[in-house]
Write an enzyme that holds these catalytic residues in place. Structure first.
Site, mmCIF file in Angstrom:
data_model
loop_
_atom_site.group_PDB
_atom_site.id
_atom_site.type_symbol
_atom_site.label_atom_id
_atom_site.label_comp_id
_atom_site.label_asym_id
_atom_site.label_seq_id
_atom_site.Cartn_x
_atom_site.Cartn_y
_atom_site.Cartn_z
ATOM 1 N N HIS A 113 0.877 -1.180 0.000
ATOM 2 C CA HIS A 113 0.000 0.000 0.000
ATOM 3 C C HIS A 113 0.916 1.232 0.000
ATOM 4 C CE1 HIS A 113 -2.817 2.953 1.734
ATOM 5 N NE2 HIS A 113 -3.801 2.108 1.465
ATOM 6 N N ASP A 190 2.798 -4.104 8.009
ATOM 7 C CA ASP A 190 1.566 -3.348 7.834
ATOM 8 C C ASP A 190 0.405 -4.331 7.988
ATOM 9 O OD1 ASP A 190 -0.679 -2.091 6.900
ATOM 10 O OD2 ASP A 190 0.198 -1.435 4.992
ATOM 11 N N GLN A 193 -4.811 -4.825 6.941
ATOM 12 C CA GLN A 193 -5.824 -5.736 6.390
ATOM 13 C C GLN A 193 -5.844 -7.089 7.082
ATOM 14 O OE1 GLN A 193 -8.137 -4.779 4.591
ATOM 15 N NE2 GLN A 193 -7.370 -2.941 3.586
ATOM 16 N N LYS A 216 -10.668 0.192 10.219
ATOM 17 C CA LYS A 216 -10.858 -1.031 9.413
ATOM 18 C C LYS A 216 -11.145 -2.229 10.312
ATOM 19 C CE LYS A 216 -8.033 0.679 5.656
ATOM 20 N NZ LYS A 216 -6.915 0.465 4.737
ATOM 21 N N CYS A 355 -4.834 2.679 -3.645
ATOM 22 C CA CYS A 355 -3.596 3.163 -3.019
ATOM 23 C C CYS A 355 -2.446 2.177 -3.193
ATOM 24 C CB CYS A 355 -3.792 3.459 -1.536
ATOM 25 S SG CYS A 355 -5.012 4.720 -1.220
HETATM 26 C C1 LIG Z 1 -5.916 1.160 4.534
HETATM 27 C C2 LIG Z 1 -4.540 0.665 4.502
HETATM 28 C C3 LIG Z 1 -3.483 1.430 4.986
HETATM 29 C C4 LIG Z 1 -3.667 2.831 5.477
HETATM 30 O O1 LIG Z 1 -4.591 2.930 6.497
HETATM 31 P P1 LIG Z 1 -5.123 4.385 6.948
HETATM 32 O O2 LIG Z 1 -6.222 4.050 7.870
HETATM 33 O O3 LIG Z 1 -5.612 5.056 5.692
HETATM 34 O O4 LIG Z 1 -4.004 5.091 7.585
HETATM 35 C C5 LIG Z 1 -2.227 0.900 4.969
HETATM 36 N N1 LIG Z 1 -2.011 -0.339 4.508
HETATM 37 C C6 LIG Z 1 -2.987 -1.118 4.038
HETATM 38 C C7 LIG Z 1 -2.676 -2.487 3.551
HETATM 39 C C8 LIG Z 1 -4.287 -0.640 4.010
HETATM 40 O O5 LIG Z 1 -5.260 -1.410 3.526
#
Ligand SMILES: *Cc1c(COP(=O)(O)O)cnc(C)c1O
Length: 397
Positions: A113, A190, A193, A216, A355
């Site tokens: 991302h 990260d 998800q 999320k 993104c």
């Molecule tokens: C949504 C997302 C982000 C960023 O999250 P924010 O809430 O916009 O800061 C980073 N990495 C992944 C894989 C995402 O899906």
């Protein structure tokens, strides 16, 4: 299948099939109630007040830290509240920008991302270090041979994605982390998800940093989490400066507070943190294993029906690897047209590059349609989506 829609007021208020949880999830009533209660009866600034309200707010904020910590199997003082996954990653990357030197390298997946790509690219630009990427395979998995080729004794940071927000494929974090550590690099994962969809244990992953967002995970916006190993966080310089992050301030110099306060300058988003804890309680009550199993069954149902569509191409070709996220294009129909026609039928999906432009480039696409699941989705949602999709496709024949 148990009906979880009843826990989410939006589904009583809106006639919608919501298949965009990878962008943000809907909120259960217990989270909304918690936010209301916090503002209505436990609200005053944390960490400094002397009144009952301030004490209550502080207690609930620190209890939220404990809840989040045990959710990902971490000690509470190693949980930093931020405003989102993006800020969590920027916090680490900005520390690295000060620490990296010419000749150092940072290694990032082409499937990352932008939130876990651009901050590292910038940290390298600022410091003179080298920004490197490793490839993925058509299946969507990391290309481990390329990963090993790109990794070197100069690599200081490896930034990994737990589950891709485009392909839905989970990376083998344990394996990649072991290799990165052997080369002497730190690892940031990260988890934006993954946390809402399966049980996560940061100590088992053995990563140095783990980042995710509350919104999320059925929590409010404006709250995120950064976990870090104690030594890693201690060695990292503060991200922002101000109140609450200091130990002592004089005209000559300032000393910084211990973890986690060192990284929480200013009034933190404490109401949101308590809201996030309510969301964690909610998913814990259902059980992360149950959620993972339910979403696995639904993903398979979704894939079986999508596979039958002519001229469909999936971003990430190994369909058995997908976890609640499926991105695709249908030859001859622009993804934006599909999303538009679905929206007219009250189906909410995502269209765009999500993104993550480099992974789209890898698959020779500029944009795709993304369907992503949450705990409230059921087989009926998938049926409605597939029927609506066929209707949209017929308009282009
Ligand atoms: C949504 C997302 C982000 C960023 O999250 P924010 O809430 O916009 O800061 C980073 N990495 C992944 C894989 C995402 O899906």
């Amino acid at each position: 299948m148990i009906d979880y829609k009843k826990d989410f007021p939006v589904f009583q208020n809106e006639n919608t099939v919501f298949l965009d949880s990878a962008a943000s999830t809907q909120k259960p009533k217990c989270v909304l109630d918690t936010l209301y209660q916090m503002y209505a009866s436990s609200y005053a600034n944390v960490h400094r007040g002397s009144c009952t309200l301030a004490n209550r707010a502080t207690e609930r904020y620190e209890q939220a830290r404990l809840t989040v910590a045990s959710f990902i199997h971490a000690p509470a003082k190693q949980i930093i509240f931020t405003k989102g996954a993006t800020e969590s990653i920027n916090l680490v990357a900005s520390g690295y920008a000060k620490r990296l030197k010419k000749g150092d390298e940072v290694l990032v997946s082409v499937a990352a991302h932008h939130a876990n790509f651009v901050p590292w690219q910038q940290a390298c630009l600022e410091s003179g270090a080298t920004f490197k990427t490793f490839q993925i395979l058509p299946s969507g998995e990391a290309d481990t041979a390329d990963f090993e080729r790109q990794l070197s004794s100069h690599t200081k940071m490896v930034a990994l994605t737990h589950i891709s927000n485009v392909s839905g494929v989970e990376n083998n974090i344990c394996d990649l982390t072991k290799k990165a550590h052997a080369a002497g690099a730190e690892v940031l994962v990260d988890g934006a998800q993954s946390v809402a969809h399966q049980a996560v244990d940061v100590s088992a992953l053995n990563c140095d940093y783990f980042a995710f967002s509350g919104h999320k995970l059925y929590g409010p916006t404006g709250i995120g989490v950064l976990y870090g190993k104690e030594a890693a966080l201690k060695a990292l310089p503060p991200y922002q400066f101000g109140g609450d992050m200091i130990q002592e301030v004089s005209i000559e110099k300032t000393t910084f507070a211990d973890l986690p306060n060192k990284f929480e300058a200013g009034t933190p988003p404490f109401v949101q943190a308590v809201g996030l804890a309510a969301a964690v309680d909610y998913v814990n009550q259902i059980g992360m294993t149950q959620i993972a199993q339910r979403e696995k069954e639904l993903t398979q149902l979704l894939i079986r029906q999508l596979q039958e569509i002519e001229n469909i191409t999936f971003i990430g070709t190994d369909l058995s690897l997908k976890k609640g996220i499926v991105s695709f294009v249908i030859q001859g129909i622009h993804p934006a047209d599909i999303a538009f026609l679905l929206a007219q039928q009250h189906i909410c999906v995502r269209v765009g590059h999500h993104c993550a432009m480099p992974i789209h480039k890898y698959f020779h696409q500029s944009v795709s349609v993304r369907v992503s699941l949450g705990v409230y989705n059921d087989a009926h949602d998938i049926d409605l989506f597939i029927t609506a999709l066929h209707k949209a496709i017929r308009l282009f024949k």
